[in-house]
Design an enzyme around this catalytic site. Sequence first.
Site, short mmCIF file in Angstrom:
data_model
loop_
_atom_site.label_atom_id
_atom_site.label_comp_id
_atom_site.label_asym_id
_atom_site.label_seq_id
_atom_site.Cartn_x
_atom_site.Cartn_y
_atom_site.Cartn_z
N CYS A 86 0.83 -1.19 0.00
CA CYS A 86 0.00 0.00 0.00
C CYS A 86 0.88 1.26 0.00
CB CYS A 86 -0.99 -0.02 1.16
SG CYS A 86 -2.34 1.18 0.95
N HIS A 193 -3.65 -4.34 -0.15
CA HIS A 193 -3.14 -4.92 1.11
C HIS A 193 -3.08 -6.44 0.97
CE1 HIS A 193 -3.05 -1.42 3.85
NE2 HIS A 193 -4.04 -0.96 3.09
N GLU A 195 -1.97 -8.44 3.09
CA GLU A 195 -2.29 -9.05 4.38
C GLU A 195 -3.80 -9.12 4.62
OE1 GLU A 195 -2.28 -4.71 5.35
OE2 GLU A 195 -1.25 -6.05 3.96
#
Length: 214
Positions: A86, A193, A195
């Site tokens: 990001c 993102h 994650e």
Amino acid sequence: MRVVVIDYNGGNLASAAQAARRAAALRGIKADILISREEADILSADRLILPGQGAFANCAHGLDTGNLRPLLEKATAEGTPFLGICVGMQLMARYGLEHGRTEGLGWIDGHIAPMDESAKAGLQLPHMGWNTLSFTPGAHPLTEGLQPGEHGYFVHSYALKEAHEDEVIATADYGMTIPAIVAKGNRCGTQFHVEKSQEVGLTILGNFLLWQAR
């Protein structure tokens, strides 16, 4: 393998570290993953991850106050693979325009600017949620095991513009073409993102841990 998630007073550090641990476990990779800003840890790492959450200027300031820019430059110049997530990806650009002009790391072409085209198209900002990834299969090791049309989870109001096409691995569409994955040499990044992107994100993280950049 020693993986360091860079601590520069930014957000999402713990989430990124936990996702990297899960990705390593899924691939059977023995990895020691720690969050650190210490010079010895950064320079001895086998992989570096720079998460990002918040404004470009604030995140860049975090790198400066921690004297992390020269450490990241030295480590990556010596070949350590780097993944920016990001705003961590955005910091790879030459400069950003969020909260004034702020210099980036200058590792990839282009700059970070407001997504005016998205706003003109009547789309809500920030660009938040799942979006489709477009890429050429086999074009880069980071996308191995993925197919065009799979999704990443985005949260941003600024995007990379004037990028060099050879450095853009994947894109998304949101009233404009958004560089979604970039890479140059051993330095790579995702605007979305990883994650938070479930299996797609874990696949990319696993690919990064196995990546032998040239």
